[in-house]
Design a protein around this motif. Structure first.
Motif, short mmCIF file in Angstrom:
data_model
loop_
_atom_site.label_atom_id
_atom_site.label_comp_id
_atom_site.label_asym_id
_atom_site.label_seq_id
_atom_site.Cartn_x
_atom_site.Cartn_y
_atom_site.Cartn_z
N PRO A 1 23.23 4.42 29.87
CA PRO A 1 22.19 5.07 29.05
C PRO A 1 21.36 4.03 28.09
CG PRO A 1 24.22 6.30 28.81
CD PRO A 1 24.50 5.02 29.46
N VAL A 2 20.19 4.23 27.90
CA VAL A 2 19.31 3.44 27.07
C VAL A 2 19.74 3.28 25.69
CG1 VAL A 2 16.98 2.90 26.13
CG2 VAL A 2 17.24 3.65 28.33
N ALA A 3 20.48 4.26 24.96
CA ALA A 3 21.01 4.12 23.89
C ALA A 3 22.38 3.23 23.58
CB ALA A 3 21.50 5.39 23.30
N ASP A 4 23.05 3.05 24.89
CA ASP A 4 24.02 2.07 24.81
C ASP A 4 23.71 0.68 25.15
OD1 ASP A 4 25.72 4.21 24.52
OD2 ASP A 4 26.31 4.52 26.57
N TRP A 5 22.47 0.13 25.54
CA TRP A 5 21.88 -1.01 25.58
C TRP A 5 21.94 -1.86 24.34
CZ3 TRP A 5 16.53 -0.68 28.96
CH2 TRP A 5 17.11 -0.21 30.24
N ALA B 1 23.51 -7.84 32.99
CA ALA B 1 24.62 -7.09 32.88
C ALA B 1 25.16 -6.20 31.96
CB ALA B 1 25.82 -8.28 33.23
N ASP B 2 24.37 -6.60 30.85
CA ASP B 2 24.53 -5.61 29.50
C ASP B 2 24.23 -4.21 29.65
OD1 ASP B 2 26.27 -7.97 28.46
OD2 ASP B 2 24.39 -8.52 27.14
N ILE B 3 23.13 -4.10 30.54
CA ILE B 3 22.72 -2.63 30.66
C ILE B 3 23.20 -2.29 31.85
CG2 ILE B 3 20.54 -3.30 29.28
CD1 ILE B 3 19.16 -3.47 32.11
N PHE B 4 24.24 -2.58 32.63
CA PHE B 4 24.83 -1.67 33.63
C PHE B 4 26.33 -1.72 33.20
CE2 PHE B 4 21.36 -3.73 35.57
CZ PHE B 4 20.63 -2.83 36.31
N ASP B 5 26.88 -0.53 33.67
CA ASP B 5 28.33 -0.37 33.48
C ASP B 5 29.18 -0.87 34.75
OD1 ASP B 5 28.24 1.26 35.88
OD2 ASP B 5 28.32 3.29 34.89
#
Length: 194
Positions: free
Chosen positions: A112-116, A101-105
């Motif tokens: 965006p991958v930079a926010d993962w 869930a950390d890689i979804f808004d």
């Protein structure tokens, strides 16, 4: 490949060598000896000369200040290895505890991958595939292939002594089977978001 005395000199040699009252040649001997534990080769690399190199090397190894320096340098190496071990175990733990869930808004769209989180960017995601669906210009298919967390779990369990090198207990087999089933189930859910 032949080592030279200058290859072994590192910035802190003077400090630890002074602490043990070593000459520069003795400091190089200590570092060369730690490389492959060959006293005659270390003697040659340090630039000592003499007829009976083996006797001279043994004489150097028996000096108290050189023994103390070898012990101190080995303890430093052991401390660094412990730090690396702790960092590796922490990294594996983070990989095992990472949440998809950390890689979804909040709208369940991929961020965006930079926010993962770093663990997802530098270890867990094996590949990302984004394709547009045929006939739909604004619809995309998003697939993530995750690294095999089961393998990391097995390595961690083996390291901690929970799995013997040859004999696995039934409980361990059941745990691994359950983890494999969970991994396969997660792989089947190839994230397809509109």
């Amino acid at each position: 490949m032949s080592m030279q005395a200058s290859d072994l000199v590192i910035p802190d040699v003077a400090l630890w060598a002074m602490r043990h009252r070593l000459t520069p040649q003795q400091a190089i001997f200590v570092e060369a000896y730690r490389q492959d534990f060959d006293p005659v080769k270390a003697l040659r690399i340090a630039g000592f000369s003499g007829r009976n190199k083996k006797a001279l090397a043994m004489k150097l190894l028996n000096q108290r200040n050189i023994q103390a320096a070898l012990k101190a340098r080995n303890e430093e190496l052991h401390c660094r290895a412990e730090e690396m071990r702790e960092a590796a175990l922490e990294w594996i733990r983070d990989m095992l505890e990472a949440n998809l869930a950390d890689i979804f808004d909040p709208n369940e769209r991929p961020r965006p991958v930079a926010d993962w989180p770093v663990i997802w960017r530098k270890g867990l995601v094996h590949s990302v595939k984004v394709q547009s669906k045929p006939g739909h210009s604004a619809t995309f298919e998003f697939q993530i292939k995750i690294s095999d967390r089961l393998r990391f779990l097995e390595l961690l369990m083996r390291h901690l002594g929970m799995l013997g090198p040859r004999i696995k207990r039934n409980e361990d087999k059941k745990l691994l089977a359950a983890a494999q089933a969970a991994q396969k189930n997660a792989d089947r859910m190839a994230l397809r978001k509109p």
